[in-house]
Motif scaffolding. Structure first.
Motif, mmCIF file in Angstrom:
data_model
loop_
_atom_site.group_PDB
_atom_site.id
_atom_site.type_symbol
_atom_site.label_atom_id
_atom_site.label_comp_id
_atom_site.label_asym_id
_atom_site.label_seq_id
_atom_site.Cartn_x
_atom_site.Cartn_y
_atom_site.Cartn_z
ATOM 1 N N GLY A 115 58.878 57.835 16.012
ATOM 2 C CA GLY A 115 58.628 58.314 14.656
ATOM 3 C C GLY A 115 59.295 59.630 14.323
ATOM 4 N N GLN A 116 59.771 60.353 15.320
ATOM 5 C CA GLN A 116 60.457 61.623 15.093
ATOM 6 C C GLN A 116 61.945 61.420 14.777
ATOM 7 O OE1 GLN A 116 59.600 64.492 18.151
ATOM 8 N NE2 GLN A 116 60.851 66.057 17.210
ATOM 9 N N ALA A 117 62.464 60.235 15.049
ATOM 10 C CA ALA A 117 63.882 59.959 14.813
ATOM 11 C C ALA A 117 64.181 59.936 13.315
ATOM 12 C CB ALA A 117 64.281 58.631 15.445
ATOM 13 N N LEU A 118 65.267 60.595 12.944
ATOM 14 C CA LEU A 118 65.739 60.636 11.567
ATOM 15 C C LEU A 118 67.037 59.848 11.463
ATOM 16 C CD1 LEU A 118 65.216 64.468 11.066
ATOM 17 C CD2 LEU A 118 63.785 62.642 10.130
ATOM 18 N N PRO A 119 67.340 59.288 10.289
ATOM 19 C CA PRO A 119 68.599 58.548 10.148
ATOM 20 C C PRO A 119 69.814 59.473 10.274
ATOM 21 C CG PRO A 119 67.176 58.218 8.223
ATOM 22 C CD PRO A 119 66.529 59.243 9.087
ATOM 23 N N SER A 120 70.758 59.081 11.093
ATOM 24 C CA SER A 120 71.982 59.860 11.272
ATOM 25 C C SER A 120 72.910 59.630 10.091
ATOM 26 C CB SER A 120 72.681 59.430 12.560
ATOM 27 O OG SER A 120 73.931 60.060 12.684
ATOM 28 N N LEU A 121 73.396 60.714 9.517
ATOM 29 C CA LEU A 121 74.304 60.610 8.372
ATOM 30 C C LEU A 121 75.724 60.252 8.782
ATOM 31 C CD1 LEU A 121 73.106 63.629 6.222
ATOM 32 C CD2 LEU A 121 72.467 61.228 6.027
ATOM 33 N N ASP A 122 76.085 60.523 10.046
ATOM 34 C CA ASP A 122 77.445 60.216 10.484
ATOM 35 C C ASP A 122 77.514 59.037 11.448
ATOM 36 O OD1 ASP A 122 76.492 61.298 12.851
ATOM 37 O OD2 ASP A 122 77.936 62.941 12.922
ATOM 38 N N GLY A 123 76.353 58.393 11.709
ATOM 39 C CA GLY A 123 76.340 57.236 12.594
ATOM 40 C C GLY A 123 76.332 57.569 14.075
ATOM 41 N N ASP A 124 76.226 58.849 14.404
ATOM 42 C CA ASP A 124 76.179 59.294 15.797
ATOM 43 C C ASP A 124 74.769 59.751 16.152
ATOM 44 O OD1 ASP A 124 78.881 58.838 16.109
ATOM 45 O OD2 ASP A 124 79.452 60.945 15.976
ATOM 46 N N TYR A 125 74.529 59.905 17.450
ATOM 47 C CA TYR A 125 73.271 60.448 17.938
ATOM 48 C C TYR A 125 73.399 61.964 18.065
ATOM 49 C CZ TYR A 125 71.884 55.736 19.387
ATOM 50 O OH TYR A 125 71.552 54.407 19.412
ATOM 51 N N TRP A 126 72.380 62.673 17.608
ATOM 52 C CA TRP A 126 72.316 64.127 17.713
ATOM 53 C C TRP A 126 70.891 64.511 18.088
ATOM 54 C CZ3 TRP A 126 76.435 67.426 16.691
ATOM 55 C CH2 TRP A 126 77.550 66.848 16.062
ATOM 56 N N ILE A 127 70.746 65.485 18.972
ATOM 57 C CA ILE A 127 69.437 66.057 19.264
ATOM 58 C C ILE A 127 69.580 67.579 19.216
ATOM 59 C CG2 ILE A 127 69.766 66.012 21.765
ATOM 60 C CD1 ILE A 127 66.765 65.386 22.026
ATOM 61 N N PHE A 128 68.597 68.223 18.634
ATOM 62 C CA PHE A 128 68.616 69.672 18.483
ATOM 63 C C PHE A 128 67.408 70.258 19.193
ATOM 64 C CE2 PHE A 128 71.116 67.949 15.144
ATOM 65 C CZ PHE A 128 72.141 68.853 14.936
#
Length: 105
Positions: free
Chosen positions: A71-84
């Motif tokens: 539920g914490q996952a947000l849609p990626s705007l560039d189609g890649d995986y990112w974690i901050f």
């Protein structure tokens, strides 16, 4: 607030330090935010093989010690995986600020 951080971080990765000085609405980012919130060192661009859906409820990410709720996952705007998240290099990691995942729409 999360949306503002996400826009700020995307702008950081896209256009460098200038974007770190202003929110997406053009207002200046306060110095305390720049010092304590996400910066370029907190952004981790991931390959698909580094992200694992370990159950219906959680992801795991290579190099990050905690499980991440789906539920914490947000849609990626560039189609890649990112974690901050913040990593002090000595084994201590913060919670996830943002986690972007490619999603089918």
């Amino acid at each position: 607030m999360i949306a503002r951080i996400a826009v700020l971080l995307f702008a950081l990765s896209a256009s460098g330090a200038e974007a770190h000085d202003y929110w997406s609405d053009g207002k200046p980012v306060p110095d305390w935010v720049k010092a304590s919130c996400c910066g370029p060192a907190d952004a981790h661009h991931l390959r698909p093989d580094q992200v694992h859906r370990i159950s219906d409820e959680f992801y795991s990410v290579d190099g990050y010690v905690r499980r991440i709720p789906v539920g914490q996952a947000l849609p990626s705007l560039d189609g890649d995986y990112w974690i901050f998240y913040r990593d002090d290099g000595g084994g201590s990691q913060s919670g996830v600020y943002c986690f972007f995942v490619p999603m089918d729409f």
